[in-house]
Design an enzyme around this catalytic site. Structure first.
Site, PDB file in Angstrom:
ATOM      1  N   GLU A 114      -9.732   6.499  -6.230  1.00  0.00           N
ATOM      2  CA  GLU A 114     -10.512   5.897  -5.142  1.00  0.00           C
ATOM      3  C   GLU A 114     -11.933   6.468  -5.078  1.00  0.00           C
ATOM      4  OE1 GLU A 114      -7.371   4.243  -1.824  1.00  0.00           O
ATOM      5  OE2 GLU A 114      -8.039   6.308  -1.591  1.00  0.00           O
ATOM      6  N   GLY A 119       9.700   2.945  -6.026  1.00  0.00           N
ATOM      7  CA  GLY A 119      10.015   2.645  -4.627  1.00  0.00           C
ATOM      8  C   GLY A 119      11.452   2.995  -4.304  1.00  0.00           C
ATOM      9  N   ASP A 139       1.794   8.886  -2.102  1.00  0.00           N
ATOM     10  CA  ASP A 139       0.986  10.112  -1.987  1.00  0.00           C
ATOM     11  C   ASP A 139       1.862  11.310  -1.616  1.00  0.00           C
ATOM     12  OD1 ASP A 139      -1.244   8.543  -2.493  1.00  0.00           O
ATOM     13  OD2 ASP A 139      -1.571   8.151  -0.360  1.00  0.00           O
ATOM     14  N   ALA A 179      -6.691  12.871   0.266  1.00  0.00           N
ATOM     15  CA  ALA A 179      -6.363  13.708   1.426  1.00  0.00           C
ATOM     16  C   ALA A 179      -4.861  13.686   1.699  1.00  0.00           C
ATOM     17  CB  ALA A 179      -7.141  13.225   2.647  1.00  0.00           C
TER      18      ALA A 179
HETATM   19  O1  RIB Z   1      -1.845   5.461  -0.411  1.00  0.00           O
HETATM   20  C1  RIB Z   1      -2.099   5.143   0.928  1.00  0.00           C
HETATM   21  C2  RIB Z   1      -3.552   5.301   1.223  1.00  0.00           C
HETATM   22  O2  RIB Z   1      -4.262   4.336   0.463  1.00  0.00           O
HETATM   23  C3  RIB Z   1      -3.953   5.043   2.650  1.00  0.00           C
HETATM   24  O3  RIB Z   1      -3.964   6.218   3.409  1.00  0.00           O
HETATM   25  C4  RIB Z   1      -5.287   4.347   2.531  1.00  0.00           C
HETATM   26  O4  RIB Z   1      -6.315   5.009   3.162  1.00  0.00           O
HETATM   27  C5  RIB Z   1      -5.526   4.181   1.043  1.00  0.00           C
HETATM   28  O5  RIB Z   1      -6.314   5.175   0.533  1.00  0.00           O
END
Ligand code: RIB
Length: 308
Positions: free
Chosen positions: A143, A225, A255, A45
């Protein structure tokens, strides 16, 4: 029929439960934190929102629970302009959560309880195959169940759609899966794990990136980083420093980088400019408290002038 989305993200949604703490507690210790906040998160997301903030059409395929967190996660996507028609509400599992300890230097420690994210089955991916086939770029992370990631990549590859895998959280991956990946984005930990090589120096990062390219992906980006990023592709390599900012909250920085990169790739923008924009977006996100709420718009990225 609605216009197909340029970027389709297949992945996770988590409600981030964030505690600011002076340090991590040791076993048996109770610490007093300074604040608690919730924010929509989950790697999938987050990447969808980051891409949408750059102005491209984005759709999200993932699973939420039939609960208040799920409602809020879907609402955040809608508010960011992400199409949510392919979101599945699972009636059994609770929405995923991320328990996050945020330290004073902006670094974090995260434990994810995947919940409904693990209800994203290959069959549920298959049911949305038409959306993947119409995309310019399909983005996945790790994930959700690996077989679902594998299915999404295969559908996209068979349709000639460019694929991007952000191999996070780190886990071993077989060559058959990596063969369906065009763009692999990893941080140092993930690069070391997937390549089996050290990444302590720029030369070692390059060697690891080339080793990963030999496993399938033509394009490999290693995010470093505050030290920037390293790209290895068919036309050579490129190392870029990151803009300097004061880190407040690093949650979702990777992300933000991936989503912004995805937007640029889908638009066909020049690579160097796309990398620079992705680095700037991530730097801006790090300088603010929050996960999705900290992600900058395209106008904010373009207006950013790094401190001298
Ligand atoms: O990359 C950060 C994300 O990792 C967080 O928003 C947490 O929910 C995990 O998915």
């Amino acid at each position: 029929m609605p216009h197909p989305c340029t970027v389709v993200v297949v992945g996770s949604l988590n409600m981030d439960l964030k505690v600011r703490t002076p340090r991590l507690p040791v076993p048996g210790e109770t610490l007093l934190g300074s604040s608690f906040s919730t924010d929509s998160g989950g790697k999938g997301a987050n990447q969808a929102v980051a891409a949408a903030r750059m102005g491209v059409a984005v759709a999200m395929l993932g699973c939420i629970g039939h609960d208040a967190h799920g409602d809020a996660l879907a609402r955040s996507l809608r508010e960011a302009g992400v199409a949510v028609e392919a979101l599945v509400v699972d009636e059994v599992q609770a929405s995923g959560i991320g328990a996050i300890f945020l330290m004073p230097d902006g670094e974090n420690s995260i434990v994810v309880v995947p919940g409904a994210n693990h209800a994203l089955t290959p069959a549920r991916v298959e049911a949305q195959a038409h959306r993947l086939r119409q995309a310019r770029l399909v983005v996945v992370q790790l994930e959700c169940p690996l077989d679902s990631v594998r299915r999404a990549l295969r559908i996209a590859r068979e349709a000639g759609v460019t694929t991007l895998l952000n191999a996070a959280p780190a886990q071993p991956l077989d060559d058959a899966l990596l063969a369906d990946v065009d763009w692999l984005v990893v941080n140092e930990v993930e690069a070391a794990m997937l390549s089996g090589l050290p990444v302590d120096t720029p030369a070692e990062v390059e060697q690891a990136a080339q080793a990963l390219r030999r496993r399938g992906p033509a394009q490999v980006v290693v995010t470093l980083g505050a030290a920037g990023m390293h790209h290895a592709g068919p036309d050579g390599t490129l190392a870029l420093p990151a803009p300097r900012v004061t880190a407040v909250d690093t949650t979702g920085a990777g992300d933000t980088f991936v989503g912004t990169l995805a937007a640029g790739l889908a638009e066909g923008a020049p690579l160097a400019a796309t990398f620079a924009r992705a680095q700037t977006a991530a730097a801006l996100a790090v300088s603010r408290l929050g996960t999705q709420s900290a992600m900058p718009t395209r106008a904010e990225v373009d207006a950013f002038a790094p401190a001298p």
